[in-house]
Design an enzyme around this catalytic site. Structure first.
Site, PDB file in Angstrom:
ATOM      1  N   HIS A 116       1.197  -1.212  -0.075  1.00 39.68           N
ATOM      2  CA  HIS A 116       0.236   0.106   0.142  1.00 39.68           C
ATOM      3  C   HIS A 116       0.786   1.350   0.194  1.00 39.68           C
ATOM      4  O   HIS A 116       1.280   1.339   1.011  1.00 39.68           O
ATOM      5  CB  HIS A 116      -0.635   0.175   1.316  1.00 39.68           C
ATOM      6  CG  HIS A 116      -1.703  -1.365   1.131  1.00 39.68           C
ATOM      7  ND1 HIS A 116      -3.405  -0.872   0.282  1.00 39.68           N
ATOM      8  CD2 HIS A 116      -1.816  -2.253   1.949  1.00 39.68           C
ATOM      9  CE1 HIS A 116      -3.764  -2.533   0.796  1.00 39.68           C
ATOM     10  NE2 HIS A 116      -2.995  -3.202   0.930  1.00 39.68           N
ATOM     11  N   HIS A 126      -1.020  -6.462  -5.245  1.00 40.66           N
ATOM     12  CA  HIS A 126      -0.463  -8.193  -4.211  1.00 40.66           C
ATOM     13  C   HIS A 126       0.191  -9.323  -5.699  1.00 40.66           C
ATOM     14  O   HIS A 126       0.467  -8.716  -7.054  1.00 40.66           O
ATOM     15  CB  HIS A 126      -1.680  -8.302  -4.058  1.00 40.66           C
ATOM     16  CG  HIS A 126      -1.923  -9.789  -4.171  1.00 40.66           C
ATOM     17  ND1 HIS A 126      -2.781 -10.606  -5.560  1.00 40.66           N
ATOM     18  CD2 HIS A 126      -1.580 -11.242  -3.771  1.00 40.66           C
ATOM     19  CE1 HIS A 126      -1.986 -11.753  -4.651  1.00 40.66           C
ATOM     20  NE2 HIS A 126      -1.801 -12.294  -3.655  1.00 40.66           N
ATOM     21  N   ASN A 128       1.863 -13.608  -4.855  1.00 42.39           N
ATOM     22  CA  ASN A 128       2.023 -14.619  -4.018  1.00 42.39           C
ATOM     23  C   ASN A 128       1.782 -15.606  -5.085  1.00 42.39           C
ATOM     24  O   ASN A 128       1.555 -15.817  -6.319  1.00 42.39           O
ATOM     25  CB  ASN A 128       0.396 -15.075  -3.438  1.00 42.39           C
ATOM     26  CG  ASN A 128      -0.876 -15.943  -3.457  1.00 42.39           C
ATOM     27  OD1 ASN A 128      -0.453 -16.773  -3.840  1.00 42.39           O
ATOM     28  ND2 ASN A 128      -1.816 -15.125  -4.294  1.00 42.39           N
ATOM     29  N   ARG A 130       3.528 -20.181  -4.717  1.00 45.80           N
ATOM     30  CA  ARG A 130       3.054 -21.056  -3.605  1.00 45.80           C
ATOM     31  C   ARG A 130       2.760 -22.853  -4.605  1.00 45.80           C
ATOM     32  O   ARG A 130       2.615 -22.831  -5.462  1.00 45.80           O
ATOM     33  CB  ARG A 130       1.676 -21.279  -2.796  1.00 45.80           C
ATOM     34  CG  ARG A 130       0.527 -21.355  -3.089  1.00 45.80           C
ATOM     35  CD  ARG A 130      -1.112 -20.698  -2.536  1.00 45.80           C
ATOM     36  NE  ARG A 130      -1.961 -20.899  -3.475  1.00 45.80           N
ATOM     37  CZ  ARG A 130      -2.450 -20.188  -3.417  1.00 45.80           C
ATOM     38  NH1 ARG A 130      -1.567 -18.605  -4.456  1.00 45.80           N
ATOM     39  NH2 ARG A 130      -3.127 -19.926  -5.116  1.00 45.80           N
ATOM     40  N   HIS A 190     -20.685  -8.712  -4.077  1.00 45.20           N
ATOM     41  CA  HIS A 190     -21.624  -7.435  -3.085  1.00 45.20           C
ATOM     42  C   HIS A 190     -21.087  -6.153  -3.983  1.00 45.20           C
ATOM     43  O   HIS A 190     -22.092  -5.465  -3.986  1.00 45.20           O
ATOM     44  CB  HIS A 190     -21.230  -7.670  -2.040  1.00 45.20           C
ATOM     45  CG  HIS A 190     -20.490  -6.836  -2.057  1.00 45.20           C
ATOM     46  ND1 HIS A 190     -18.812  -7.998  -1.306  1.00 45.20           N
ATOM     47  CD2 HIS A 190     -18.991  -5.837  -1.030  1.00 45.20           C
ATOM     48  CE1 HIS A 190     -18.145  -7.341  -0.548  1.00 45.20           C
ATOM     49  NE2 HIS A 190     -18.233  -6.219  -0.514  1.00 45.20           N
ATOM     50  N   GLY A 273      -4.897 -22.060  11.193  1.00 47.33           N
ATOM     51  CA  GLY A 273      -4.119 -21.778  12.505  1.00 47.33           C
ATOM     52  C   GLY A 273      -2.780 -21.152  12.552  1.00 47.33           C
ATOM     53  O   GLY A 273      -2.306 -21.127  13.261  1.00 47.33           O
TER      54      GLY A 273
END
Length: 290
Positions: A116, A126, A128, A130, A190, A273
């Site tokens: 930001h 952004h 990423n 993985r 939305h 977690g």
């Protein structure tokens, strides 16, 4: 004795960490050369090791706040393993992951970045990538997307052209497919709109050729800095008004809504977690709703 997949896991985890180191160094170098009229000293990343609350593994959380260019940027890496909690296990089973309904063991490693920017004319971004493994399957995923509050078509064109070049290392139609996937994935139902100007997104990438899929994931990671840093250089000294700042804060609210409501990585991180602060690193430092 290390088996072939354990060696591959180690290579993937090492790559994500090396990419993190390269990006952190480049961002701090950009801070050093930024105009200093605004007053703050060049920003530096604060580091904190993270641990998965239940199960094994952890990562490194790297966050810079209050820099000359970056109001807040996080570049996190993690390598975690263990047994998925029931919500994450159900989500994986619903996606069709083989054997997940009966064997919830997993291993995952990746890098996640969100920036930001201080100047509203410099776009948020952004990225990423993985790797995910279960006893029955493995796959790669990731991508990058640009999130300007004040859109410059030439910036969008540069970002997409750089990602297209990375995709072209895999297949001629790769960019078109992964761009369309990003347009669909980074959409806010939305609000009836995308959260930014798109990029690429891919998931469940398993062609049966691990080396090929890993090489593509590396190409996406290498493309990030040349896709983004020229935009920072181009816009960082552009004067901005309070109206520009207002537009930036409202757009950040849109970004926060997406990440909290729809983002798959946010949901997985919390359900598995992992350290909540690391998972929610993507949220902006300030945002506004009308």
């Amino acid at each position: 004795m290390i088996d072939a997949m354990d060696e591959r896991k180690a290579r993937a985890s090492g790559w994500f960490r090396a990419l993190r180191d390269r990006i952190v160094a480049a961002f701090e170098a950009a801070e050093d050369t930024a105009p200093d009229e605004a007053g703050p000293p060049p920003g530096r990343f604060a580091l904190r090791e993270t641990q998965r609350e239940s199960g094994g593994g952890g990562g490194l959380m790297s966050v810079m706040r209050g820099g000359r260019l970056f109001e807040k940027v996080g570049v996190n890496v993690s390598t975690v393993h263990g047994t998925l909690a029931a919500p994450a296990q159900r989500a994986m089973a619903a996606r069709g992951v083989p054997g997940m309904d009966s064997d919830p063991r997993f291993w995952a490693s990746g890098i996640s970045l969100v920036a930001h920017m201080r100047n509203p004319h410099v776009p948020a971004v952004h990225m990423n990538t993985r790797m995910f493994w279960t006893p029955q399957a493995w796959w790669f995923g990731g991508g990058a997307d640009l999130n300007p509050c004040l859109d410059y078509p030439e910036d969008t064109a540069h970002f997409h052209a750089t990602l297209r070049a990375a995709c072209d290392t895999r297949a001629p139609d790769c960019y078109d497919r992964f761009k369309a996937w990003a347009d669909d994935y980074f959409f806010i139902p939305h609000r009836g709109r995308a959260r930014g100007v798109g990029g690429i997104f891919y998931d469940d990438l398993n062609s049966g050729e691990w080396e090929s899929d890993f090489a593509f994931t590396q190409a996406v990671g290498r493309a990030f800095l040349p896709a983004f840093l020229p935009l920072v250089e181009r816009r960082r000294a552009t004067p901005w008004t309070e109206a520009d700042r207002e537009a930036q804060l409202i757009h950040r609210g849109l970004y926060a809504e997406y990440n909290l409501v729809y983002d798959r990585g946010t949901k997985f991180g919390l359900e598995s977690g992992h350290d909540a602060d690391a998972v929610l690193m993507s949220l902006p430092p300030l945002a506004k709703w009308v």
